[in-house]
Design a protein around this motif. Structure first.
Motif, PDB file in Angstrom:
ATOM      1  N   VAL A  29       0.837  -1.201   0.000  1.00  0.00           N
ATOM      2  CA  VAL A  29       0.000   0.000   0.000  1.00  0.00           C
ATOM      3  C   VAL A  29       0.870   1.248   0.000  1.00  0.00           C
ATOM      4  CG1 VAL A  29      -1.936  -1.131   1.169  1.00  0.00           C
ATOM      5  CG2 VAL A  29      -0.167   0.040   2.512  1.00  0.00           C
ATOM      6  N   ARG A  30       0.257   2.346  -0.309  1.00  0.00           N
ATOM      7  CA  ARG A  30       0.953   3.633  -0.299  1.00  0.00           C
ATOM      8  C   ARG A  30       1.275   4.045   1.137  1.00  0.00           C
ATOM      9  NH1 ARG A  30      -1.138   9.046  -3.481  1.00  0.00           N
ATOM     10  NH2 ARG A  30       0.503  10.442  -2.717  1.00  0.00           N
ATOM     11  N   ARG A  31       2.476   4.542   1.366  1.00  0.00           N
ATOM     12  CA  ARG A  31       2.861   5.071   2.683  1.00  0.00           C
ATOM     13  C   ARG A  31       2.081   6.352   2.965  1.00  0.00           C
ATOM     14  NH1 ARG A  31       7.092   3.269   5.304  1.00  0.00           N
ATOM     15  NH2 ARG A  31       8.579   1.932   4.237  1.00  0.00           N
ATOM     16  N   GLU A  33       3.045   8.815   4.600  1.00  0.00           N
ATOM     17  CA  GLU A  33       3.970   9.931   4.462  1.00  0.00           C
ATOM     18  C   GLU A  33       4.061  10.455   3.033  1.00  0.00           C
ATOM     19  OE1 GLU A  33       4.859   7.643   8.066  1.00  0.00           O
ATOM     20  OE2 GLU A  33       4.544   7.075   6.002  1.00  0.00           O
ATOM     21  N   SER A  34       3.611   9.663   2.068  1.00  0.00           N
ATOM     22  CA  SER A  34       3.689  10.098   0.669  1.00  0.00           C
ATOM     23  C   SER A  34       2.487  10.953   0.242  1.00  0.00           C
ATOM     24  CB  SER A  34       3.825   8.891  -0.267  1.00  0.00           C
ATOM     25  OG  SER A  34       2.611   8.170  -0.341  1.00  0.00           O
ATOM     26  N   TYR A  35       1.469  11.038   1.097  1.00  0.00           N
ATOM     27  CA  TYR A  35       0.309  11.888   0.793  1.00  0.00           C
ATOM     28  C   TYR A  35       0.603  13.328   1.196  1.00  0.00           C
ATOM     29  CZ  TYR A  35      -2.786   7.803   0.290  1.00  0.00           C
ATOM     30  OH  TYR A  35      -3.388   6.646  -0.126  1.00  0.00           O
ATOM     31  N   ASN A  36       0.068  14.285   0.444  1.00  0.00           N
ATOM     32  CA  ASN A  36       0.164  15.671   0.892  1.00  0.00           C
ATOM     33  C   ASN A  36      -0.948  15.914   1.917  1.00  0.00           C
ATOM     34  OD1 ASN A  36      -2.264  16.337  -0.464  1.00  0.00           O
ATOM     35  ND2 ASN A  36      -1.164  16.882  -2.324  1.00  0.00           N
ATOM     36  N   THR A  37      -0.944  17.066   2.557  1.00  0.00           N
ATOM     37  CA  THR A  37      -1.908  17.320   3.631  1.00  0.00           C
ATOM     38  C   THR A  37      -3.352  17.337   3.143  1.00  0.00           C
ATOM     39  OG1 THR A  37      -1.572  19.705   3.394  1.00  0.00           O
ATOM     40  CG2 THR A  37      -0.272  18.590   5.086  1.00  0.00           C
ATOM     41  N   THR A  38      -3.571  17.661   1.885  1.00  0.00           N
ATOM     42  CA  THR A  38      -4.930  17.688   1.336  1.00  0.00           C
ATOM     43  C   THR A  38      -5.461  16.283   1.085  1.00  0.00           C
ATOM     44  OG1 THR A  38      -4.391  19.776   0.259  1.00  0.00           O
ATOM     45  CG2 THR A  38      -6.369  18.656  -0.496  1.00  0.00           C
ATOM     46  N   ALA A  39      -4.625  15.393   0.569  1.00  0.00           N
ATOM     47  CA  ALA A  39      -5.056  14.041   0.194  1.00  0.00           C
ATOM     48  C   ALA A  39      -4.961  13.031   1.336  1.00  0.00           C
ATOM     49  CB  ALA A  39      -4.219  13.551  -0.992  1.00  0.00           C
ATOM     50  N   CYS A  40      -4.391  13.419   2.455  1.00  0.00           N
ATOM     51  CA  CYS A  40      -4.147  12.497   3.564  1.00  0.00           C
ATOM     52  C   CYS A  40      -5.401  11.744   4.002  1.00  0.00           C
ATOM     53  CB  CYS A  40      -3.551  13.258   4.750  1.00  0.00           C
ATOM     54  SG  CYS A  40      -3.098  12.219   6.146  1.00  0.00           S
ATOM     55  N   GLY A  41      -6.511  12.416   4.080  1.00  0.00           N
ATOM     56  CA  GLY A  41      -7.738  11.823   4.593  1.00  0.00           C
ATOM     57  C   GLY A  41      -8.384  10.766   3.724  1.00  0.00           C
ATOM     58  N   ILE A  42      -7.905  10.578   2.491  1.00  0.00           N
ATOM     59  CA  ILE A  42      -8.548   9.572   1.631  1.00  0.00           C
ATOM     60  C   ILE A  42      -8.178   8.149   2.034  1.00  0.00           C
ATOM     61  CG2 ILE A  42      -8.743  11.148  -0.317  1.00  0.00           C
ATOM     62  CD1 ILE A  42      -6.444   9.622  -1.669  1.00  0.00           C
ATOM     63  N   THR A  44      -7.855   5.616   5.170  1.00  0.00           N
ATOM     64  CA  THR A  44      -8.298   5.527   6.565  1.00  0.00           C
ATOM     65  C   THR A  44      -7.181   5.142   7.533  1.00  0.00           C
ATOM     66  OG1 THR A  44      -9.013   3.247   6.222  1.00  0.00           O
ATOM     67  CG2 THR A  44     -10.678   4.984   5.933  1.00  0.00           C
ATOM     68  N   ARG A  45      -6.056   4.657   7.040  1.00  0.00           N
ATOM     69  CA  ARG A  45      -4.912   4.350   7.904  1.00  0.00           C
ATOM     70  C   ARG A  45      -4.163   5.614   8.302  1.00  0.00           C
ATOM     71  NH1 ARG A  45      -0.830   2.487   5.484  1.00  0.00           N
ATOM     72  NH2 ARG A  45      -1.514   3.304   3.499  1.00  0.00           N
ATOM     73  N   CYS A  46      -4.396   6.680   7.562  1.00  0.00           N
ATOM     74  CA  CYS A  46      -3.600   7.899   7.695  1.00  0.00           C
ATOM     75  C   CYS A  46      -4.364   9.004   8.414  1.00  0.00           C
ATOM     76  CB  CYS A  46      -3.222   8.405   6.304  1.00  0.00           C
ATOM     77  SG  CYS A  46      -2.441   7.168   5.242  1.00  0.00           S
ATOM     78  N   GLU A  47      -3.588   9.945   8.973  1.00  0.00           N
ATOM     79  CA  GLU A  47      -4.172  11.129   9.602  1.00  0.00           C
ATOM     80  C   GLU A  47      -3.146  12.247   9.578  1.00  0.00           C
ATOM     81  OE1 GLU A  47      -5.073  10.265  13.702  1.00  0.00           O
ATOM     82  OE2 GLU A  47      -2.972   9.889  14.196  1.00  0.00           O
ATOM     83  N   LEU A  48      -3.641  13.477   9.581  1.00  0.00           N
ATOM     84  CA  LEU A  48      -2.744  14.626   9.709  1.00  0.00           C
ATOM     85  C   LEU A  48      -2.282  14.688  11.151  1.00  0.00           C
ATOM     86  CD1 LEU A  48      -4.313  17.543   7.654  1.00  0.00           C
ATOM     87  CD2 LEU A  48      -2.194  16.316   7.213  1.00  0.00           C
ATOM     88  N   GLN A  49      -0.977  14.840  11.334  1.00  0.00           N
ATOM     89  CA  GLN A  49      -0.417  14.932  12.679  1.00  0.00           C
ATOM     90  C   GLN A  49       0.443  16.177  12.786  1.00  0.00           C
ATOM     91  OE1 GLN A  49       1.762  11.416  13.829  1.00  0.00           O
ATOM     92  NE2 GLN A  49       0.055  10.043  13.372  1.00  0.00           N
ATOM     93  N   SER A  50       0.405  16.819  13.953  1.00  0.00           N
ATOM     94  CA  SER A  50       1.354  17.889  14.228  1.00  0.00           C
ATOM     95  C   SER A  50       2.671  17.199  14.577  1.00  0.00           C
ATOM     96  CB  SER A  50       0.866  18.793  15.360  1.00  0.00           C
ATOM     97  OG  SER A  50       0.167  18.082  16.341  1.00  0.00           O
ATOM     98  N   ILE A  51       3.727  17.568  13.901  1.00  0.00           N
ATOM     99  CA  ILE A  51       5.015  16.892  14.079  1.00  0.00           C
ATOM    100  C   ILE A  51       5.711  17.492  15.307  1.00  0.00           C
ATOM    101  CG2 ILE A  51       7.173  16.200  12.964  1.00  0.00           C
ATOM    102  CD1 ILE A  51       4.534  15.039  11.734  1.00  0.00           C
ATOM    103  N   ILE A  52       5.483  16.867  16.442  1.00  0.00           N
ATOM    104  CA  ILE A  52       5.951  17.370  17.735  1.00  0.00           C
ATOM    105  C   ILE A  52       7.478  17.434  17.792  1.00  0.00           C
ATOM    106  CG2 ILE A  52       5.904  16.983  20.235  1.00  0.00           C
ATOM    107  CD1 ILE A  52       3.156  17.754  18.894  1.00  0.00           C
ATOM    108  N   SER A  53       8.156  16.456  17.224  1.00  0.00           N
ATOM    109  CA  SER A  53       9.621  16.406  17.295  1.00  0.00           C
ATOM    110  C   SER A  53      10.280  17.585  16.581  1.00  0.00           C
ATOM    111  CB  SER A  53      10.143  15.087  16.718  1.00  0.00           C
ATOM    112  OG  SER A  53       9.756  14.968  15.365  1.00  0.00           O
ATOM    113  N   SER A  54       9.577  18.222  15.665  1.00  0.00           N
ATOM    114  CA  SER A  54      10.135  19.375  14.938  1.00  0.00           C
ATOM    115  C   SER A  54       9.989  20.676  15.715  1.00  0.00           C
ATOM    116  CB  SER A  54       9.441  19.533  13.581  1.00  0.00           C
ATOM    117  OG  SER A  54       9.672  18.407  12.783  1.00  0.00           O
ATOM    118  N   THR A  67       0.877   7.621   9.498  1.00  0.00           N
ATOM    119  CA  THR A  67       0.043   6.477   9.860  1.00  0.00           C
ATOM    120  C   THR A  67      -0.446   6.668  11.289  1.00  0.00           C
ATOM    121  OG1 THR A  67       1.387   5.061   8.441  1.00  0.00           O
ATOM    122  CG2 THR A  67      -0.027   3.955  10.049  1.00  0.00           C
ATOM    123  N   GLN A  68      -1.716   6.369  11.544  1.00  0.00           N
ATOM    124  CA  GLN A  68      -2.259   6.466  12.895  1.00  0.00           C
ATOM    125  C   GLN A  68      -1.427   5.604  13.841  1.00  0.00           C
ATOM    126  OE1 GLN A  68      -6.509   5.774  13.219  1.00  0.00           O
ATOM    127  NE2 GLN A  68      -6.780   6.492  11.121  1.00  0.00           N
TER     128      GLN A  68
END
Length: 171
Positions: A29-31, A33-42, A44-54, A67-68
């Motif tokens: 399956v597609r990673r 991380e390879s989705y942009n923020t607009t397409a992420c929600g398509i 269901t394994r994926c979600e937009l996350q605030s990157i805390i480590s940055s 990935t959730q």
């Protein structure tokens, strides 16, 4: 990325950095991380996350598709989950969940800050510190007096043998 589902072996799938082999299945399956923020929600394994480590830039976290936590670390040990600053292991649920730090306005842009704080406090392990950030409570962060004493927000309660939130003195 249409190529991912066409790979029939884990080796071929892994050779494409945009794809990942799902453990326990025969699916490439597609990673997330390879989705942009607009397409992420398509996916269901994926979600937009605030990157805390940055860290924050101009008062905001960078958002990225990931990935959730519960899916990414479904078969991993708690220590592996906890090594990702965006995730934490919840002993009561026996699963990896989003970290307390992700209860922030960047992760929930459509609700008020008070509502985000309420979400934070709905997690037994999370608390709002004096700096306004959602963090793991002292008792969940530290299990020894030495570690607890290095955190200005916490103090070691010798009677209960636990790390707890530091009280503030009222002038």
């Amino acid at each position: 990325i249409p190529a991912c589902p066409t790979y029939t072996s884990a080796t071929k799938c892994a050779a494409d950095t945009r794809c990942q082999w799902l453990a326990g299945s025969s699916d490439c399956v597609r990673r997330c991380e390879s989705y942009n923020t607009t397409a992420c929600g398509i996916d269901t394994r994926c979600e937009l996350q605030s990157i805390i480590s940055s860290g924050q830039r101009a008062g905001h976290y960078t958002m990225a598709c990931r990935t959730q936590c519960g899916i990414q670390y479904a078969t991993s040990a708690a220590s592996v989950c906890n090594a990702n600053t965006n995730c934490m292991y919840d002993n009561e649920l026996s699963q990896c969940v989003k970290s307390c730090a992700r209860y922030n306005i960047d992760e929930y842009p459509s609700i008020t800050e008070a509502a985000v704080d309420a979400l934070c406090l709905s997690m037994d392990v999370c608390t709002i510190e004096d700096d306004g950030l959602c963090k793991k409570g002292c008792g969940y962060r530290y299990s020894t007096p030495a570690a607890c004493s290095y955190d200005d927000w916490c103090w070691w309660d010798a009677t209960r043998t636990t790390c707890t939130k530091q009280c503030t003195v009222i002038p």
